[in-house]
Design a protein around this motif. Structure first.
Motif, PDB file in Angstrom:
ATOM      1  N   PHE A 381     -19.617  11.634 -26.589  1.00  0.00           N
ATOM      2  CA  PHE A 381     -19.682  10.182 -26.759  1.00  0.00           C
ATOM      3  C   PHE A 381     -18.243   9.677 -26.859  1.00  0.00           C
ATOM      4  O   PHE A 381     -17.523  10.001 -27.806  1.00  0.00           O
ATOM      5  CB  PHE A 381     -20.469   9.821 -28.020  1.00  0.00           C
ATOM      6  CG  PHE A 381     -20.637   8.342 -28.223  1.00  0.00           C
ATOM      7  CD1 PHE A 381     -21.642   7.644 -27.575  1.00  0.00           C
ATOM      8  CD2 PHE A 381     -19.776   7.637 -29.062  1.00  0.00           C
ATOM      9  CE1 PHE A 381     -21.799   6.275 -27.758  1.00  0.00           C
ATOM     10  CE2 PHE A 381     -19.924   6.279 -29.252  1.00  0.00           C
ATOM     11  CZ  PHE A 381     -20.940   5.591 -28.602  1.00  0.00           C
ATOM     12  N   LEU A 382     -17.810   8.879 -25.876  1.00  0.00           N
ATOM     13  CA  LEU A 382     -16.396   8.520 -25.785  1.00  0.00           C
ATOM     14  C   LEU A 382     -16.085   7.054 -26.060  1.00  0.00           C
ATOM     15  O   LEU A 382     -14.924   6.655 -25.956  1.00  0.00           O
ATOM     16  CB  LEU A 382     -15.862   8.876 -24.382  1.00  0.00           C
ATOM     17  CG  LEU A 382     -15.796  10.363 -24.027  1.00  0.00           C
ATOM     18  CD1 LEU A 382     -15.199  10.534 -22.639  1.00  0.00           C
ATOM     19  CD2 LEU A 382     -14.976  11.133 -25.051  1.00  0.00           C
ATOM     20  N   GLN A 383     -17.075   6.262 -26.410  1.00  0.00           N
ATOM     21  CA  GLN A 383     -16.807   4.835 -26.605  1.00  0.00           C
ATOM     22  C   GLN A 383     -15.711   4.607 -27.649  1.00  0.00           C
ATOM     23  O   GLN A 383     -15.735   5.173 -28.734  1.00  0.00           O
ATOM     24  CB  GLN A 383     -18.076   4.105 -27.028  1.00  0.00           C
ATOM     25  CG  GLN A 383     -17.912   2.589 -27.033  1.00  0.00           C
ATOM     26  CD  GLN A 383     -19.232   1.871 -27.239  1.00  0.00           C
ATOM     27  OE1 GLN A 383     -20.082   2.331 -27.989  1.00  0.00           O
ATOM     28  NE2 GLN A 383     -19.409   0.751 -26.573  1.00  0.00           N
ATOM     29  N   ASN A 384     -14.722   3.792 -27.268  1.00  0.00           N
ATOM     30  CA  ASN A 384     -13.589   3.437 -28.120  1.00  0.00           C
ATOM     31  C   ASN A 384     -12.745   4.654 -28.517  1.00  0.00           C
ATOM     32  O   ASN A 384     -12.108   4.676 -29.558  1.00  0.00           O
ATOM     33  CB  ASN A 384     -14.050   2.701 -29.379  1.00  0.00           C
ATOM     34  CG  ASN A 384     -12.939   1.874 -29.995  1.00  0.00           C
ATOM     35  OD1 ASN A 384     -12.032   1.411 -29.307  1.00  0.00           O
ATOM     36  ND2 ASN A 384     -12.986   1.697 -31.305  1.00  0.00           N
ATOM     37  N   THR A 385     -12.747   5.657 -27.643  1.00  0.00           N
ATOM     38  CA  THR A 385     -11.940   6.857 -27.870  1.00  0.00           C
ATOM     39  C   THR A 385     -10.762   6.875 -26.911  1.00  0.00           C
ATOM     40  O   THR A 385     -10.937   6.660 -25.708  1.00  0.00           O
ATOM     41  CB  THR A 385     -12.787   8.130 -27.660  1.00  0.00           C
ATOM     42  OG1 THR A 385     -13.869   8.131 -28.588  1.00  0.00           O
ATOM     43  CG2 THR A 385     -11.944   9.393 -27.845  1.00  0.00           C
ATOM     44  N   LEU A 386      -9.584   7.142 -27.420  1.00  0.00           N
ATOM     45  CA  LEU A 386      -8.394   7.311 -26.585  1.00  0.00           C
ATOM     46  C   LEU A 386      -8.245   8.803 -26.315  1.00  0.00           C
ATOM     47  O   LEU A 386      -8.025   9.585 -27.242  1.00  0.00           O
ATOM     48  CB  LEU A 386      -7.153   6.760 -27.284  1.00  0.00           C
ATOM     49  CG  LEU A 386      -5.881   6.645 -26.441  1.00  0.00           C
ATOM     50  CD1 LEU A 386      -6.034   5.584 -25.357  1.00  0.00           C
ATOM     51  CD2 LEU A 386      -4.680   6.315 -27.326  1.00  0.00           C
ATOM     52  N   ALA A 387      -8.404   9.193 -25.068  1.00  0.00           N
ATOM     53  CA  ALA A 387      -8.410  10.614 -24.720  1.00  0.00           C
ATOM     54  C   ALA A 387      -7.491  10.884 -23.534  1.00  0.00           C
ATOM     55  O   ALA A 387      -7.317  10.034 -22.651  1.00  0.00           O
ATOM     56  CB  ALA A 387      -9.828  11.073 -24.405  1.00  0.00           C
ATOM     57  N   ARG A 388      -6.937  12.092 -23.532  1.00  0.00           N
ATOM     58  CA  ARG A 388      -6.070  12.502 -22.419  1.00  0.00           C
ATOM     59  C   ARG A 388      -6.924  13.106 -21.303  1.00  0.00           C
ATOM     60  O   ARG A 388      -7.822  13.915 -21.563  1.00  0.00           O
ATOM     61  CB  ARG A 388      -5.032  13.522 -22.901  1.00  0.00           C
ATOM     62  CG  ARG A 388      -3.998  13.888 -21.826  1.00  0.00           C
ATOM     63  CD  ARG A 388      -2.838  14.654 -22.419  1.00  0.00           C
ATOM     64  NE  ARG A 388      -2.051  13.814 -23.315  1.00  0.00           N
ATOM     65  CZ  ARG A 388      -1.127  12.958 -22.896  1.00  0.00           C
ATOM     66  NH1 ARG A 388      -0.862  12.830 -21.605  1.00  0.00           N
ATOM     67  NH2 ARG A 388      -0.453  12.243 -23.774  1.00  0.00           N
ATOM     68  N   VAL A 389      -6.634  12.683 -20.087  1.00  0.00           N
ATOM     69  CA  VAL A 389      -7.380  13.176 -18.920  1.00  0.00           C
ATOM     70  C   VAL A 389      -6.402  13.640 -17.835  1.00  0.00           C
ATOM     71  O   VAL A 389      -5.216  13.299 -17.874  1.00  0.00           O
ATOM     72  CB  VAL A 389      -8.306  12.090 -18.329  1.00  0.00           C
ATOM     73  CG1 VAL A 389      -9.253  11.537 -19.378  1.00  0.00           C
ATOM     74  CG2 VAL A 389      -7.492  10.963 -17.688  1.00  0.00           C
ATOM     75  N   LYS A 390      -6.946  14.386 -16.884  1.00  0.00           N
ATOM     76  CA  LYS A 390      -6.169  14.762 -15.694  1.00  0.00           C
ATOM     77  C   LYS A 390      -6.850  14.165 -14.472  1.00  0.00           C
ATOM     78  O   LYS A 390      -8.066  14.309 -14.289  1.00  0.00           O
ATOM     79  CB  LYS A 390      -6.067  16.273 -15.558  1.00  0.00           C
ATOM     80  CG  LYS A 390      -5.121  16.715 -14.436  1.00  0.00           C
ATOM     81  CD  LYS A 390      -4.804  18.184 -14.501  1.00  0.00           C
ATOM     82  CE  LYS A 390      -3.765  18.550 -13.443  1.00  0.00           C
ATOM     83  NZ  LYS A 390      -3.386  19.987 -13.527  1.00  0.00           N
ATOM     84  N   ILE A 391      -6.073  13.466 -13.644  1.00  0.00           N
ATOM     85  CA  ILE A 391      -6.621  12.765 -12.480  1.00  0.00           C
ATOM     86  C   ILE A 391      -6.866  13.753 -11.344  1.00  0.00           C
ATOM     87  O   ILE A 391      -5.953  14.455 -10.908  1.00  0.00           O
ATOM     88  CB  ILE A 391      -5.679  11.636 -12.010  1.00  0.00           C
ATOM     89  CG1 ILE A 391      -5.255  10.745 -13.183  1.00  0.00           C
ATOM     90  CG2 ILE A 391      -6.349  10.819 -10.906  1.00  0.00           C
ATOM     91  CD1 ILE A 391      -6.367  10.090 -13.934  1.00  0.00           C
ATOM     92  N   LYS A 392      -8.115  13.793 -10.863  1.00  0.00           N
ATOM     93  CA  LYS A 392      -8.506  14.755  -9.827  1.00  0.00           C
ATOM     94  C   LYS A 392      -8.747  14.128  -8.462  1.00  0.00           C
ATOM     95  O   LYS A 392      -8.589  14.764  -7.429  1.00  0.00           O
ATOM     96  CB  LYS A 392      -9.800  15.474 -10.262  1.00  0.00           C
ATOM     97  CG  LYS A 392      -9.670  16.293 -11.523  1.00  0.00           C
ATOM     98  CD  LYS A 392      -8.788  17.510 -11.302  1.00  0.00           C
ATOM     99  CE  LYS A 392      -8.804  18.437 -12.503  1.00  0.00           C
ATOM    100  NZ  LYS A 392      -7.975  19.634 -12.287  1.00  0.00           N
ATOM    101  N   GLU A 393      -9.156  12.850  -8.453  1.00  0.00           N
ATOM    102  CA  GLU A 393      -9.543  12.211  -7.177  1.00  0.00           C
ATOM    103  C   GLU A 393      -9.354  10.705  -7.288  1.00  0.00           C
ATOM    104  O   GLU A 393      -9.506  10.126  -8.365  1.00  0.00           O
ATOM    105  CB  GLU A 393     -11.008  12.542  -6.881  1.00  0.00           C
ATOM    106  CG  GLU A 393     -11.521  12.063  -5.536  1.00  0.00           C
ATOM    107  CD  GLU A 393     -12.990  12.379  -5.328  1.00  0.00           C
ATOM    108  OE1 GLU A 393     -13.565  11.861  -4.343  1.00  0.00           O
ATOM    109  OE2 GLU A 393     -13.575  13.134  -6.142  1.00  0.00           O
ATOM    110  N   VAL A 394      -9.027  10.087  -6.158  1.00  0.00           N
ATOM    111  CA  VAL A 394      -8.854   8.642  -6.110  1.00  0.00           C
ATOM    112  C   VAL A 394      -9.966   8.031  -5.260  1.00  0.00           C
ATOM    113  O   VAL A 394     -10.151   8.405  -4.095  1.00  0.00           O
ATOM    114  CB  VAL A 394      -7.485   8.257  -5.516  1.00  0.00           C
ATOM    115  CG1 VAL A 394      -7.398   6.745  -5.306  1.00  0.00           C
ATOM    116  CG2 VAL A 394      -6.355   8.730  -6.426  1.00  0.00           C
ATOM    117  N   LYS A 395     -10.716   7.106  -5.855  1.00  0.00           N
ATOM    118  CA  LYS A 395     -11.699   6.324  -5.119  1.00  0.00           C
ATOM    119  C   LYS A 395     -11.301   4.856  -5.208  1.00  0.00           C
ATOM    120  O   LYS A 395     -10.488   4.475  -6.048  1.00  0.00           O
ATOM    121  CB  LYS A 395     -13.103   6.551  -5.681  1.00  0.00           C
ATOM    122  CG  LYS A 395     -13.631   7.957  -5.424  1.00  0.00           C
ATOM    123  CD  LYS A 395     -15.107   8.038  -5.743  1.00  0.00           C
ATOM    124  CE  LYS A 395     -15.669   9.404  -5.327  1.00  0.00           C
ATOM    125  NZ  LYS A 395     -17.131   9.487  -5.580  1.00  0.00           N
TER     126      LYS A 395
END
Length: 405
Positions: A381-395
């Motif tokens: 559950f990620l609502q209002n969570t600041l999380a680090r991600v890695k970008i895999k694809e651009v749409k």
């Protein structure tokens, strides 16, 4: 218990004002109706920036009356200043209310993860096409201590990102005593514990000073995203618009920002079909867009606004020509946006997640610091969570990413 429903049209300032009105009603015992439910009272916060905005505002009023023919409708916002009599003639409109510049303030922001905070209202720029100064009046600013108190309350109530907004945000501080200015306000906001992000809404080119760029570049909290309206890339048209910069000046400003922050996102507004705009003028706009490579472009046709200087100008552009030009800008803008997004591939970013994607359980959407919509698939559950991600694809509509453990 009496029920109330709020409809807000137009800009972030209107949305802030609606939230302030909402809190007044709820504190007096009203219950807010769900979207699909009728209400006893409707509050419609109108917009008049374009002819289309006028139509949408009036359509919203008619929709409220149909939803509950026994309801009472309160109309406020920019449209009431010059069009009160027209609005008063509509069914179920009982009250027309001119807004205060700075209402009672807010403690929350309904339905949003990011809270808008109005720090300024009104405008002194007098662009020849713009009705807003006629209905919003001269530039006025809120005292810094009032803004800081409200921001602290929002953070205590769970908001991690605050978007500073105003009709002319860059003129913040004008007329205040003791003297205040935007850079100083930002420095004070950065000291609020628990406030993770500060975002600026639209700001005029002439108000983006070297000091502001340096403040953003040195900050760990201010988002590296500037929305700077361009309107036209042709100097002759800019002069007729009463815009106080040149195409070269705009480009220099963007280059200065990117010199300190190569990754900064720049988004913009473009007006198509201003009276007297010929193909050569339009081609200069296309060229400036190609040179700036904005992350996003908001495109809209010229709309004659009563009581403005541009309303009476000769040289109206044919509707078909405007539509063709809009399509050309859309193609150039789409290519620029994709090129900007591709720079994110393989990189990590911090995303403030807002909600699950409609119709896609487990797909969470949020915004990067540079305002790129980003999606991850997760059982968390990620609502209002600041999380680090890695970008895999651009749409076209989002970046596809995975959570970084």
């Amino acid at each position: 218990m009496k029920t109330v429903k709020f409809l807000s049209l137009g800009c972030k300032v209107n949305q802030y004002d609606t939230q302030s009105i909402r809190e007044r009603f709820l504190s007096r015992g009203f219950e807010e109706s769900a979207d699909a439910e009728a209400a006893d009272v409707y509050v419609v916060n109108t917009c008049t920036v374009t002819l289309s905005a006028d139509r949408k505002s009036k359509s919203a009023l008619k929709r409220c009356a149909r939803e509950n023919p026994a309801s009472k409708i309160i109309v406020t916002g920019c449209l009431v200043k010059k069009d009160a009599e027209t609005l008063r003639a509509l069914k179920n409109v009982h009250f027309i209310v001119s807004k205060d510049f700075f209402p009672d303030g807010i403690t929350s922001f309904s339905g949003r993860t990011r809270a808008f905070l109005k720090v300024q209202d009104g405008c002194d720029n007098r662009c020849s096409y713009c009705k807003v100064p006629l209905v919003r009046g001269a530039s006025r600013s809120r005292p810094p201590q009032e803004i800081l108190k409200e921001a602290s309350t929002l953070v205590k109530n769970g908001f991690k990102e605050i978007v500073l907004t105003g009709i002319c945000l860059g003129s913040y501080g004008k007329g205040l005593y003791p003297k205040a200015e935007l850079c100083g306000l930002l420095a004070s906001l950065e000291s609020i514990e628990g406030l993770l992000r500060i975002r600026l809404s639209s700001i005029e080119a002439g108000d983006v000073s070297p000091a502001l760029i340096e403040r953003i570049a040195s900050s760990k909290k201010i988002c590296r995203h500037l929305h700077i309206p361009m309107q036209s890339g042709d100097d002759e048209i800019l002069r007729k618009m009463n815009r106080r910069y040149s195409a070269a000046g705009y480009l220099d400003l963007v280059r200065m920002a990117r010199c300190l922050m190569p990754d900064i996102a720049v988004s913009t507004d473009i007006m198509v079909g201003f009276p007297g705009e010929e193909e050569r003028h339009f081609n200069n706009t296309l060229e400036l867009i190609r040179l700036v490579q904005p992350m996003r472009v908001h495109i809209f046709p010229f709309s004659p606004r009563p009581h403005t200087q541009a309303c009476g100008l000769a040289g109206r552009v044919d509707t078909l020509a405007i539509e063709k030009r809009i399509r050309l800008i859309q193609a150039v803008a789409k290519a620029a946006a994709r090129a900007y997004k591709k720079k994110s591939l393989g990189k990590e970013a911090l995303v403030l997640f807002e909600e699950e994607r409609k119709g896609s359980p487990g797909i969470w959407e949020g915004r990067t610091e540079d305002y790129l919509n980003t999606c991850v698939k997760t059982g968390l559950f990620l609502q209002n969570t600041l999380a680090r991600v890695k970008i895999k694809e651009v749409k076209d509509d989002c970046l596809i990413a995975t959570l970084v453990k």
